[in-house]
Design a protein around this motif. Structure first.
Motif, PDB file in Angstrom:
ATOM      1  N   VAL A  91       0.830  -1.204   0.000  1.00 29.34           N
ATOM      2  CA  VAL A  91       0.000   0.000   0.000  1.00 29.34           C
ATOM      3  C   VAL A  91       0.860   1.247   0.000  1.00 29.34           C
ATOM      4  N   THR A  92       1.883   1.207   0.865  1.00 32.39           N
ATOM      5  CA  THR A  92       2.784   2.364   0.916  1.00 32.39           C
ATOM      6  C   THR A  92       3.449   2.589  -0.435  1.00 32.39           C
ATOM      7  N   GLN A  93       3.893   1.487  -1.041  1.00 30.58           N
ATOM      8  CA  GLN A  93       4.544   1.629  -2.345  1.00 30.58           C
ATOM      9  C   GLN A  93       3.569   2.135  -3.404  1.00 30.58           C
ATOM     10  N   ILE A  94       2.298   1.610  -3.360  1.00 28.04           N
ATOM     11  CA  ILE A  94       1.309   2.056  -4.349  1.00 28.04           C
ATOM     12  C   ILE A  94       1.003   3.532  -4.189  1.00 28.04           C
ATOM     13  N   ILE A  95       0.734   3.935  -2.922  1.00 29.40           N
ATOM     14  CA  ILE A  95       0.415   5.343  -2.682  1.00 29.40           C
ATOM     15  C   ILE A  95       1.600   6.232  -3.020  1.00 29.40           C
ATOM     16  N   THR A  96       2.802   5.759  -2.648  1.00 30.96           N
ATOM     17  CA  THR A  96       3.999   6.546  -2.970  1.00 30.96           C
ATOM     18  C   THR A  96       4.166   6.679  -4.470  1.00 30.96           C
ATOM     19  N   ALA A  97       3.952   5.555  -5.189  1.00 33.42           N
ATOM     20  CA  ALA A  97       4.099   5.605  -6.646  1.00 33.42           C
ATOM     21  C   ALA A  97       3.048   6.532  -7.258  1.00 33.42           C
ATOM     22  N   GLN A  98       1.801   6.446  -6.728  1.00 32.18           N
ATOM     23  CA  GLN A  98       0.751   7.331  -7.247  1.00 32.18           C
ATOM     24  C   GLN A  98       1.114   8.795  -7.027  1.00 32.18           C
ATOM     25  N   GLU A  99       1.533   9.104  -5.823  1.00 32.22           N
ATOM     26  CA  GLU A  99       1.843  10.496  -5.515  1.00 32.22           C
ATOM     27  C   GLU A  99       3.087  10.979  -6.248  1.00 32.22           C
ATOM     28  N   GLU A 100       4.059  10.074  -6.411  1.00 25.66           N
ATOM     29  CA  GLU A 100       5.240  10.466  -7.182  1.00 25.66           C
ATOM     30  C   GLU A 100       4.864  10.748  -8.633  1.00 25.66           C
ATOM     31  N   GLU A 101       3.957   9.922  -9.162  1.00 24.89           N
ATOM     32  CA  GLU A 101       3.516  10.160 -10.535  1.00 24.89           C
ATOM     33  C   GLU A 101       2.746  11.474 -10.626  1.00 24.89           C
ATOM     34  N   ARG A 102       1.921  11.767  -9.606  1.00 21.92           N
ATOM     35  CA  ARG A 102       1.208  13.050  -9.595  1.00 21.92           C
ATOM     36  C   ARG A 102       2.207  14.211  -9.529  1.00 21.92           C
ATOM     37  N   LYS A 103       3.238  14.038  -8.679  1.00 22.76           N
ATOM     38  CA  LYS A 103       4.256  15.100  -8.597  1.00 22.76           C
ATOM     39  C   LYS A 103       4.938  15.311  -9.949  1.00 22.76           C
ATOM     40  N   ARG A 104       5.260  14.187 -10.591  1.00 24.51           N
ATOM     41  CA  ARG A 104       5.941  14.300 -11.880  1.00 24.51           C
ATOM     42  C   ARG A 104       5.054  14.997 -12.900  1.00 24.51           C
ATOM     43  N   ILE A 105       3.781  14.586 -12.957  1.00 30.77           N
ATOM     44  CA  ILE A 105       2.878  15.230 -13.913  1.00 30.77           C
ATOM     45  C   ILE A 105       2.695  16.697 -13.578  1.00 30.77           C
ATOM     46  N   ALA A 106       2.575  17.020 -12.252  1.00 27.97           N
ATOM     47  CA  ALA A 106       2.423  18.419 -11.850  1.00 27.97           C
ATOM     48  C   ALA A 106       3.648  19.236 -12.252  1.00 27.97           C
ATOM     49  N   ARG A 107       4.848  18.663 -12.066  1.00 30.46           N
ATOM     50  CA  ARG A 107       6.068  19.380 -12.484  1.00 30.46           C
ATOM     51  C   ARG A 107       6.115  19.570 -13.986  1.00 30.46           C
ATOM     52  N   GLU A 108       5.708  18.507 -14.724  1.00 30.06           N
ATOM     53  CA  GLU A 108       5.709  18.627 -16.171  1.00 30.06           C
ATOM     54  C   GLU A 108       4.740  19.723 -16.627  1.00 30.06           C
ATOM     55  N   LEU A 109       3.557  19.754 -16.009  1.00 29.44           N
ATOM     56  CA  LEU A 109       2.598  20.785 -16.375  1.00 29.44           C
ATOM     57  C   LEU A 109       3.122  22.177 -16.019  1.00 29.44           C
ATOM     58  N   HIS A 110       3.772  22.258 -14.852  1.00 29.72           N
ATOM     59  CA  HIS A 110       4.249  23.567 -14.413  1.00 29.72           C
ATOM     60  C   HIS A 110       5.486  24.006 -15.189  1.00 29.72           C
ATOM     61  N   ASP A 111       6.419  23.077 -15.375  1.00 32.09           N
ATOM     62  CA  ASP A 111       7.694  23.465 -15.970  1.00 32.09           C
ATOM     63  C   ASP A 111       7.643  23.507 -17.491  1.00 32.09           C
ATOM     64  N   SER A 112       6.975  22.545 -18.082  1.00 30.22           N
ATOM     65  CA  SER A 112       7.010  22.448 -19.540  1.00 30.22           C
ATOM     66  C   SER A 112       5.790  23.096 -20.177  1.00 30.22           C
ATOM     67  N   THR A 113       4.602  22.596 -19.828  1.00 34.90           N
ATOM     68  CA  THR A 113       3.389  23.094 -20.480  1.00 34.90           C
ATOM     69  C   THR A 113       3.126  24.542 -20.115  1.00 34.90           C
ATOM     70  N   SER A 114       3.333  24.897 -18.841  1.00 30.55           N
ATOM     71  CA  SER A 114       3.106  26.292 -18.441  1.00 30.55           C
ATOM     72  C   SER A 114       4.059  27.230 -19.171  1.00 30.55           C
ATOM     73  N   GLN A 115       5.331  26.815 -19.305  1.00 32.09           N
ATOM     74  CA  GLN A 115       6.293  27.663 -20.018  1.00 32.09           C
ATOM     75  C   GLN A 115       5.900  27.799 -21.486  1.00 32.09           C
ATOM     76  N   ALA A 116       5.404  26.696 -22.069  1.00 29.51           N
ATOM     77  CA  ALA A 116       5.004  26.775 -23.473  1.00 29.51           C
ATOM     78  C   ALA A 116       3.823  27.726 -23.645  1.00 29.51           C
ATOM     79  N   LEU A 117       2.872  27.675 -22.731  1.00 31.48           N
ATOM     80  CA  LEU A 117       1.718  28.575 -22.810  1.00 31.48           C
ATOM     81  C   LEU A 117       2.142  30.011 -22.547  1.00 31.48           C
ATOM     82  N   THR A 118       3.079  30.192 -21.627  1.00 27.40           N
ATOM     83  CA  THR A 118       3.587  31.548 -21.361  1.00 27.40           C
ATOM     84  C   THR A 118       4.284  32.098 -22.609  1.00 27.40           C
ATOM     85  N   SER A 119       5.075  31.256 -23.274  1.00 26.33           N
ATOM     86  CA  SER A 119       5.731  31.684 -24.517  1.00 26.33           C
ATOM     87  C   SER A 119       4.708  32.018 -25.589  1.00 26.33           C
TER      88      SER A 119
END
Length: 492
Positions: A271-299
């Motif tokens: 359970v810990t590994q599943i929740i950790t993996a889920q949250e890590e994936e959410r963090k990764r997607i959130a970073r991608e949206l913030h760092d990559s997609t947000s920068q592209a939209l800002t540009s």
């Protein structure tokens, strides 16, 4: 009808009696059975012996009285015919002296006159007529009841009745004394046998109930979760076999408990590994949206602004401004989505601050009145998996309220109680039938249930169409060091 009523009455009383008997412990039952049998046998034997002894002594007294009367009549024949009254008196006195049980003796002549007796100065009234005998009879006996007890009165004809009648009265007092003495001795024997039986039964019940009471105590220990204790085998009888079976059951339960604990530990790790993996994936997607997609939209926004500055066509500038508005809204929604995927405040400040901020965002976005109460939720950090699960549950529940409940007010309460963390989310919306959760139309609520189950929690849903919805979510909390110390002290 009466027969049916009688059977019902008997069954009811039988049930009552069995209930009373069943409430008595085994020791009392065994002691009662032994004592009852001893007393029953003793009383029955006493009554039987008493009756037999009374009958035997009565027959002996009867035969003895007949023999004495016949002998006295034979010896009194000549004395009566010769009118030797002194000789008759001496005969009666000697007969009474030689027979201690002889209460009286007297002789009646052929005319019915008492010519000799042993009563001294007075003859009892009515005694003469109490018994009589004819000439052709061997003898006649009558059992008289007097103030001195029972007396066998025997009448024997003298010289075939031509010389008169000889009467003797034999007291049965000796019989009564003998019967009383034997009865008393039998009762004493019964009491002694009852004492010996009670002692033996007490020893027997101690031998029988000691291993049973031990098994009862160990059963309670097993029921409380202690599978380490084993019963001592006392004998090779049925109780010994029961002890072996109990020990085998305890060992099997202990092995099952160890396997369950291992599975629970593995499950917790998964359970810990599943929740950790889920949250890590959410963090990764959130970073991608913030760092990559947000920068592209800002540009893209910057490029549109530059395009509008280079061209002076009003129509083109208006179209560019519309596009910039759309891109700006998309960028705002993207930032909000990134915060929902993994709010940084949950990692930085904890569950209470994250829920407060999320509830504030929900109020601002939806205009819904949301009451929030967290009286027992302090700044103390909980297990990360538990914080994440509870945050996601509150998030999903409020999202359902905003999207589907058509509610005007909602409330969120999070509290600690009896070693558990409880969350209550309630709204005054349209409600629904909880039985419909088995379908695919309530993915959010099914997801809440699955998250709760992953951490040994439970979800209770109270709702009905038109009456709002209340969610109760409860998780067990691990014991703190202070609580573990208190539990250890109580256990000692």
């Amino acid at each position: 009808m009466n027969t049916v009523h009688g059977q019902h009455w008997l069954r009811r009383w039988a049930a009552v009696i069995w209930q009373v008997i069943g409430a008595v412990n085994i020791r009392a039952k065994i002691l009662g059975i032994v004592l009852g049998l001893v007393v029953l046998i003793g009383v029955a034997a006493t009554i039987e012996v008493r009756l037999l002894l009374e009958q035997t002594l009565t027959n002996q007294a009867y035969e003895h009285s007949v023999a004495v009367a016949r002998d006295m009549a034979a010896r009194a024949t000549d004395l009566t015919l010769m009118r030797d009254y002194y000789g008759l008196f001496r005969l009666l006195r000697d007969t009474q002296a030689n027979n201690p049980d002889l209460r009286y003796a007297f002789v009646i002549d052929s005319e019915g006159t008492i010519i000799a007796h042993t009563f001294g100065t007075g003859f009892p009234v009515g005694l003469r007529d109490a018994n009589t005998v004819t000439a052709n009879e061997h003898h006649r006996s009558v059992l008289l009841t007097t103030d001195e007890g029972d007396i066998w009165d025997i009448a024997v004809p003298i010289f075939d009745g031509r010389a008169g009648i000889a009467r003797v009265g034999l007291s049965l007092a000796t019989r009564e004394q003998t019967v009383a003495a034997v009865t008393g001795q039998l009762l004493i024997t019964t009491i002694m046998a009852a004492a010996v039986g009670i002692t033996a039964a007490a020893l027997l019940t101690w031998i029988l109930t000691r291993p049973i009471l031990q098994l009862v105590e160990l059963t309670k220990a097993v029921a409380s979760g202690d599978f380490s204790r084993r019963a001592q085998r006392w004998a090779n009888d049925e109780i010994g076999k029961l002890t072996d079976a109990f020990n085998a059951m305890s060992e099997a339960l202990a092995q099952a408990e160890r396997e369950r604990a291992e599975r629970e530990q593995m499950r917790a790790q998964y359970v810990t590994q599943i929740i950790t993996a889920q949250e890590e994936e959410r963090k990764r997607i959130a970073r991608e949206l913030h760092d990559s997609t947000s920068q592209a939209l800002t540009s893209l926004l910057i490029g549109l602004r530059s395009l509008a500055d280079r061209h002076h066509s009003p129509e083109l500038r208006r179209q560019v401004d519309d596009l910039r508005g759309i891109v700006g809204q998309v960028l705002h929604d993207l930032h909000a989505l990134a915060r929902q995927l993994r709010p940084s405040v949950l990692d930085d400040l904890g569950l209470a601050a994250a829920i407060q901020r999320y509830v504030a965002d929900c109020r601002a976005r939806s205009g819904l009145t949301i009451d929030l109460a967290m009286p027992d939720l302090t700044d103390e950090r909980l297990d990360p998996a538990l914080e994440t699960a509870l945050y996601r549950i509150v998030q999903e529940a409020l999202t359902n309220v905003i999207r589907h409940a058509h509610a005007t007010t909602a409330s969120v309460v999070i509290e600690r109680r009896n070693g558990h963390l409880r969350a209550i989310i309630e709204d005054n919306g349209c409600g629904f039938d909880p039985a419909s959760l088995s379908g695919d139309g309530h993915l959010g609520l099914n997801g809440i249930r699955e998250r709760a189950a992953l951490l040994n929690g439970q979800l209770i849903i109270e709702s009905a169409p038109g009456s709002g919805t209340t969610l109760y979510v409860e998780f067990p909390l691990p014991a703190t060091n202070e609580e573990r110390h208190e539990q250890h002290s109580v256990g000692r």
